[in-house]
Design a protein around this motif. Structure first.
Motif, PDB file in Angstrom:
ATOM      1  N   ALA A  31       0.861  -1.187   0.000  1.00  7.59           N
ATOM      2  CA  ALA A  31       0.000   0.000   0.000  1.00  7.59           C
ATOM      3  C   ALA A  31       0.897   1.236   0.000  1.00  7.59           C
ATOM      4  CB  ALA A  31      -0.921  -0.006   1.220  1.00  7.59           C
ATOM      5  N   SER A  32       0.271   2.401  -0.106  1.00 11.88           N
ATOM      6  CA  SER A  32       1.009   3.666  -0.058  1.00 11.88           C
ATOM      7  C   SER A  32       0.303   4.611   0.903  1.00 11.88           C
ATOM      8  CB  SER A  32       1.063   4.328  -1.442  1.00 11.88           C
ATOM      9  OG  SER A  32       1.696   3.506  -2.386  1.00 11.88           O
ATOM     10  N   VAL A  33       1.094   5.355   1.652  1.00 14.99           N
ATOM     11  CA  VAL A  33       0.538   6.467   2.419  1.00 14.99           C
ATOM     12  C   VAL A  33       0.733   7.723   1.582  1.00 14.99           C
ATOM     13  CG1 VAL A  33       0.707   7.893   4.486  1.00 14.99           C
ATOM     14  CG2 VAL A  33       0.946   5.408   4.661  1.00 14.99           C
ATOM     15  N   LEU A  34      -0.375   8.344   1.202  1.00 13.01           N
ATOM     16  CA  LEU A  34      -0.333   9.589   0.434  1.00 13.01           C
ATOM     17  C   LEU A  34      -0.287  10.740   1.436  1.00 13.01           C
ATOM     18  CD1 LEU A  34      -3.182   8.751  -2.127  1.00 13.01           C
ATOM     19  CD2 LEU A  34      -0.772   8.075  -2.210  1.00 13.01           C
ATOM     20  N   VAL A  35       0.879  11.325   1.610  1.00 12.89           N
ATOM     21  CA  VAL A  35       1.036  12.406   2.579  1.00 12.89           C
ATOM     22  C   VAL A  35       0.550  13.705   1.944  1.00 12.89           C
ATOM     23  CG1 VAL A  35       2.633  13.642   4.084  1.00 12.89           C
ATOM     24  CG2 VAL A  35       3.010  11.209   3.582  1.00 12.89           C
ATOM     25  N   LEU A  36      -0.350  14.393   2.659  1.00 14.82           N
ATOM     26  CA  LEU A  36      -0.981  15.593   2.108  1.00 14.82           C
ATOM     27  C   LEU A  36      -0.226  16.857   2.506  1.00 14.82           C
ATOM     28  CD1 LEU A  36      -4.741  14.723   2.776  1.00 14.82           C
ATOM     29  CD2 LEU A  36      -3.260  13.991   0.890  1.00 14.82           C
ATOM     30  N   ASP A  37      -0.374  17.876   1.691  1.00 19.79           N
ATOM     31  CA  ASP A  37       0.205  19.179   1.975  1.00 19.79           C
ATOM     32  C   ASP A  37      -0.270  19.666   3.345  1.00 19.79           C
ATOM     33  OD1 ASP A  37      -0.025  22.373   1.749  1.00 19.79           O
ATOM     34  OD2 ASP A  37       1.574  21.660   0.419  1.00 19.79           O
ATOM     35  N   GLU A  38       0.629  20.341   4.065  1.00 21.76           N
ATOM     36  CA  GLU A  38       0.295  20.772   5.435  1.00 21.76           C
ATOM     37  C   GLU A  38      -0.844  21.787   5.488  1.00 21.76           C
ATOM     38  OE1 GLU A  38       3.606  24.279   6.076  1.00 21.76           O
ATOM     39  OE2 GLU A  38       4.107  22.246   6.680  1.00 21.76           O
ATOM     40  N   SER A  39      -1.205  22.358   4.343  1.00 23.73           N
ATOM     41  CA  SER A  39      -2.300  23.330   4.320  1.00 23.73           C
ATOM     42  C   SER A  39      -3.673  22.654   4.393  1.00 23.73           C
ATOM     43  CB  SER A  39      -2.230  24.177   3.039  1.00 23.73           C
ATOM     44  OG  SER A  39      -2.443  23.359   1.889  1.00 23.73           O
ATOM     45  N   VAL A  40      -3.718  21.312   4.258  1.00 27.01           N
ATOM     46  CA  VAL A  40      -4.996  20.596   4.233  1.00 27.01           C
ATOM     47  C   VAL A  40      -5.396  20.181   5.654  1.00 27.01           C
ATOM     48  CG1 VAL A  40      -6.262  18.610   3.318  1.00 27.01           C
ATOM     49  CG2 VAL A  40      -4.480  19.701   1.928  1.00 27.01           C
ATOM     50  N   PRO A  41      -6.494  20.748   6.202  1.00 30.38           N
ATOM     51  CA  PRO A  41      -6.952  20.347   7.529  1.00 30.38           C
ATOM     52  C   PRO A  41      -7.530  18.928   7.497  1.00 30.38           C
ATOM     53  CG  PRO A  41      -7.954  22.435   6.824  1.00 30.38           C
ATOM     54  CD  PRO A  41      -7.314  21.821   5.636  1.00 30.38           C
ATOM     55  N   LEU A  42      -7.626  18.320   8.669  1.00 35.64           N
ATOM     56  CA  LEU A  42      -8.135  16.956   8.770  1.00 35.64           C
ATOM     57  C   LEU A  42      -9.550  16.847   8.206  1.00 35.64           C
ATOM     58  CD1 LEU A  42      -7.782  14.042   9.724  1.00 35.64           C
ATOM     59  CD2 LEU A  42      -8.580  14.763  11.994  1.00 35.64           C
ATOM     60  N   ALA A  43     -10.405  17.806   8.508  1.00 33.50           N
ATOM     61  CA  ALA A  43     -11.789  17.761   8.021  1.00 33.50           C
ATOM     62  C   ALA A  43     -11.831  17.781   6.491  1.00 33.50           C
ATOM     63  CB  ALA A  43     -12.590  18.937   8.583  1.00 33.50           C
ATOM     64  N   ASP A  44     -10.958  18.565   5.886  1.00 31.05           N
ATOM     65  CA  ASP A  44     -10.909  18.619   4.421  1.00 31.05           C
ATOM     66  C   ASP A  44     -10.375  17.316   3.843  1.00 31.05           C
ATOM     67  OD1 ASP A  44     -11.842  21.159   4.689  1.00 31.05           O
ATOM     68  OD2 ASP A  44     -10.069  22.162   3.862  1.00 31.05           O
ATOM     69  N   ALA A  45      -9.399  16.733   4.518  1.00 26.43           N
ATOM     70  CA  ALA A  45      -8.855  15.450   4.060  1.00 26.43           C
ATOM     71  C   ALA A  45      -9.933  14.378   4.089  1.00 26.43           C
ATOM     72  CB  ALA A  45      -7.669  15.043   4.930  1.00 26.43           C
ATOM     73  N   ARG A  46     -10.730  14.357   5.160  1.00 28.26           N
ATOM     74  CA  ARG A  46     -11.846  13.399   5.253  1.00 28.26           C
ATOM     75  C   ARG A  46     -12.840  13.626   4.115  1.00 28.26           C
ATOM     76  NH1 ARG A  46     -13.065  10.492   9.966  1.00 28.26           N
ATOM     77  NH2 ARG A  46     -15.234  10.485   9.286  1.00 28.26           N
ATOM     78  N   ALA A  47     -13.143  14.896   3.853  1.00 26.50           N
ATOM     79  CA  ALA A  47     -14.111  15.228   2.804  1.00 26.50           C
ATOM     80  C   ALA A  47     -13.590  14.809   1.431  1.00 26.50           C
ATOM     81  CB  ALA A  47     -14.420  16.725   2.824  1.00 26.50           C
ATOM     82  N   MET A  48     -12.307  15.011   1.188  1.00 26.48           N
ATOM     83  CA  MET A  48     -11.719  14.614  -0.092  1.00 26.48           C
ATOM     84  C   MET A  48     -11.778  13.099  -0.278  1.00 26.48           C
ATOM     85  SD  MET A  48      -8.323  17.006  -0.358  1.00 26.48           S
ATOM     86  CE  MET A  48      -8.426  18.797  -0.405  1.00 26.48           C
ATOM     87  N   LEU A  49     -11.450  12.364   0.792  1.00 23.24           N
ATOM     88  CA  LEU A  49     -11.494  10.906   0.706  1.00 23.24           C
ATOM     89  C   LEU A  49     -12.928  10.430   0.496  1.00 23.24           C
ATOM     90  CD1 LEU A  49     -10.105   8.164   0.829  1.00 23.24           C
ATOM     91  CD2 LEU A  49     -10.267   8.264   3.337  1.00 23.24           C
ATOM     92  N   TYR A  50     -13.864  11.060   1.189  1.00 22.83           N
ATOM     93  CA  TYR A  50     -15.278  10.715   1.032  1.00 22.83           C
ATOM     94  C   TYR A  50     -15.745  10.940  -0.405  1.00 22.83           C
ATOM     95  CZ  TYR A  50     -20.354  11.115   1.451  1.00 22.83           C
ATOM     96  OH  TYR A  50     -21.713  10.978   1.259  1.00 22.83           O
TER      97      TYR A  50
END
Length: 198
Positions: A64-83
């Protein structure tokens, strides 16, 4: 202090994170899933095709891969993007905080918080190669097959990634036997040809 947020990608999201996520991925960490996965879910968005999901019995730990996100992305936005990536609901920003199938792995692979898709298995045991092949062929004959989002194409994609689970080889063999094909690409073409004539 920076908090790293990552997405644990296994299955199709590894190569196809979608434009929204891809735009904020700054690096990838190659790992192995900390849980076992198997072809155990019939996907509604793929016309019922079997897909890889975490399982409590059977299965295997896979690359698998861990896709590390830019530090500007808050957790709530990361959840929304994955959703949105998983549901195809590109304009939906409200439901991501309410779903139970986006899980968190704190500290995994050195990342502060790692999100992943934890959809439940819905193909009941005993899961057999013949059952998976039946679902794959049906999805390949449907609208998903025309877009290569069917079970045969998904299986081929995972094979190219080097994925191995206990069901994978017998599942592939069952698809080839049912279609009389020499490989998965030929199997897909035969199913699509038959569906066009139907």
């Amino acid at each position: 202090m920076r908090t790293d947020i990552g997405i644990l990608a296994f299955g199709s999201i590894t190569e196809e994170p979608g434009a929204e996520l891809e735009a904020v991925v700054i690096r990838r960490i190659e790992v192995e899933t900390p849980f076992s996965v198997e072809f155990a879910r019939s996907s509604r968005t793929r016309d019922g095709a079997p897909t890889l999901v975490p399982v409590s019995q059977g299965g295997a730990h896979i690359p698998a891969s861990v896709l590390v996100l830019d530090e500007s992305v808050p957790l709530a936005d990361a959840r929304a993007m994955l959703y949105r990536r998983e549901t195809g609901s590109l304009n939906d920003t409200s439901a991501s905080s309410q779903v139970s199938w986006i899980a968190e792995l704190p500290g995994f692979a050195g990342v502060s918080i790692c999100l992943y898709t934890a959809l439940e298995a819905n193909i009941p045991p005993p899961r057999t190669a013949d059952k998976l092949a039946e679902l794959a062929l049906r999805s390949a004959a449907g609208p998903s097959g025309a877009k290569r989002r069917d079970g045969i194409s998904y299986l081929q994609q995972q094979k190219h990634r080097g994925i191995k689970t206990p069901l994978m080889h017998p599942y592939e063999e069952a698809v080839l036997v049912r279609t009389g094909a020499r490989n998965l690409d030929e199997a897909w073409r035969r199913v699509r040809s038959d569906s066009a004539l139907a």
